[in-house]
Write a protein that holds these residues in place. Structure first.
Motif, mmCIF file in Angstrom:
data_model
loop_
_atom_site.group_PDB
_atom_site.id
_atom_site.type_symbol
_atom_site.label_atom_id
_atom_site.label_comp_id
_atom_site.label_asym_id
_atom_site.label_seq_id
_atom_site.Cartn_x
_atom_site.Cartn_y
_atom_site.Cartn_z
ATOM 1 N N ASP A 142 27.752 66.372 48.388
ATOM 2 C CA ASP A 142 26.870 65.198 48.352
ATOM 3 C C ASP A 142 25.430 65.706 48.321
ATOM 4 O OD1 ASP A 142 25.533 62.818 48.624
ATOM 5 O OD2 ASP A 142 26.791 62.056 50.246
ATOM 6 N N LEU A 143 24.862 65.772 47.115
ATOM 7 C CA LEU A 143 23.514 66.332 46.964
ATOM 8 C C LEU A 143 22.477 65.482 47.678
ATOM 9 C CD1 LEU A 143 21.721 68.498 45.714
ATOM 10 C CD2 LEU A 143 21.568 67.089 43.646
ATOM 11 N N ARG A 144 22.649 64.175 47.635
ATOM 12 C CA ARG A 144 21.682 63.293 48.291
ATOM 13 C C ARG A 144 21.664 63.517 49.808
ATOM 14 N NH1 ARG A 144 21.868 56.639 48.018
ATOM 15 N NH2 ARG A 144 20.009 56.270 49.318
ATOM 16 N N LEU A 145 22.851 63.630 50.416
ATOM 17 C CA LEU A 145 22.920 63.883 51.847
ATOM 18 C C LEU A 145 22.377 65.258 52.191
ATOM 19 C CD1 LEU A 145 23.862 62.934 54.633
ATOM 20 C CD2 LEU A 145 26.129 63.870 54.110
ATOM 21 N N PHE A 146 22.607 66.239 51.320
ATOM 22 C CA PHE A 146 22.104 67.592 51.532
ATOM 23 C C PHE A 146 20.575 67.607 51.558
ATOM 24 C CE2 PHE A 146 20.618 71.605 49.580
ATOM 25 C CZ PHE A 146 21.026 72.485 50.568
ATOM 26 N N LEU A 147 19.950 66.961 50.559
ATOM 27 C CA LEU A 147 18.487 66.918 50.505
ATOM 28 C C LEU A 147 17.912 66.104 51.663
ATOM 29 C CD1 LEU A 147 17.976 66.415 46.665
ATOM 30 C CD2 LEU A 147 17.744 68.523 47.976
ATOM 31 N N LEU A 148 18.595 65.001 52.010
ATOM 32 C CA LEU A 148 18.126 64.177 53.122
ATOM 33 C C LEU A 148 18.178 64.956 54.434
ATOM 34 C CD1 LEU A 148 17.174 61.401 54.097
ATOM 35 C CD2 LEU A 148 19.581 60.748 54.359
ATOM 36 N N THR A 149 19.213 65.770 54.622
ATOM 37 C CA THR A 149 19.320 66.586 55.826
ATOM 38 C C THR A 149 18.215 67.633 55.888
ATOM 39 O OG1 THR A 149 21.727 66.281 55.799
ATOM 40 C CG2 THR A 149 20.848 68.050 57.172
ATOM 41 N N LEU A 150 17.928 68.275 54.746
ATOM 42 C CA LEU A 150 16.850 69.258 54.714
ATOM 43 C C LEU A 150 15.502 68.635 55.044
ATOM 44 C CD1 LEU A 150 17.744 71.426 51.564
ATOM 45 C CD2 LEU A 150 18.121 71.970 53.977
ATOM 46 N N VAL A 151 15.231 67.465 54.454
ATOM 47 C CA VAL A 151 13.958 66.779 54.720
ATOM 48 C C VAL A 151 13.875 66.359 56.188
ATOM 49 C CG1 VAL A 151 12.575 64.749 54.180
ATOM 50 C CG2 VAL A 151 13.682 66.025 52.340
ATOM 51 N N SER A 152 14.987 65.870 56.747
ATOM 52 C CA SER A 152 14.999 65.446 58.153
ATOM 53 C C SER A 152 14.747 66.626 59.079
ATOM 54 C CB SER A 152 16.329 64.781 58.482
ATOM 55 O OG SER A 152 16.559 63.657 57.654
#
Length: 217
Positions: A133-143
């Motif tokens: 899940d690329l969206r969840l991956f990027l969201l986790t990095l930003v968080s």
């Protein structure tokens, strides 16, 4: 008569829960509802009081951990000395502190809980890092990056205390005013969507765009 606000699918806000939640709030927290939702007020108040005292000592009074540990040890030894000698005078058994504080069963239970939570957290990070899940991956990095920035602006203890304070206060306040909060949030989201739709029609759609080339297959 209660006031209702309708969304695009004609569903009133009063029948919808925040973030699409279908279960009651106390079912979501499970076994922790007694603490987080203040079902046991003495236990919840005691935990919040102890956490507040620790934060006050280390952040406001600037107490050092080693100094506090030594002072607690001195006070405990004096209390045990008085208790043990007083029990002998009244023909009572002296206190068995190791069995009262650090029983083997309680220590194993705490270790198993920490082990299970740590494994679950590492498994969660592993699933995200897999890239499914690329969206969840990027969201986790930003968080995580945002948390690191916030952590650089204040101490870790203050950040931890603020998180615990939010966990101990926000759910119980939301449960008490659930219908009002849901109505305000969904009315606000509906107004934002309507404002964006108006902005899209009056501004974005009037921006000239070049011809779109058709893809050849």
């Amino acid at each position: 008569m209660p006031s209702y606000y309708y969304t695009s699918d004609d569903e009133p806000y009063s029948t919808r829960s925040l973030f699409g939640r279908r279960k009651p709030l106390h079912d979501i927290f499970g076994g922790r509802k007694d603490i987080v939702l203040w079902r046991n007020k003495q236990l919840s108040g005691g935990i919040l009081g102890v956490v507040t005292l620790i934060w006050f000592l280390f952040e406001v009074v600037e107490y050092h951990f080693l100094t506090l540990l030594c002072h607690i040890s001195i006070a405990s030894m004096l209390l045990l000395f008085i208790w043990s000698n007083g029990a002998a005078l009244f023909n009572k058994a002296p206190p068995k502190v190791p069995e009262m504080i650090l029983s083997e069963r309680a220590f194993k239970d705490v270790a198993l809980i920490i082990h299970a939570k740590l494994n679950r957290f590492l498994s969660f990070l592993h699933d995200i890092s897999g890239g499914k899940d690329l969206r969840l991956f990027l969201l986790t990095l930003v968080s995580l990056w945002m948390v690191s920035v916030i952590g650089s602006c204040c101490s870790s203890l203050s950040l931890l205390y603020f998180g615990i304070l939010c966990i101990m206060t926000i759910p119980v306040l939301y449960e008490k005013y659930e219908s009002d909060v849901d109505r305000i949030v969904y009315k606000g989201s509906y107004d934002l969507k309507r404002m964006y739709s108006t902005f899209d029609q009056k501004v974005l759609n009037k921006i000239p765009r070049g011809p779109v080339k058709e893809k050849k297959f």
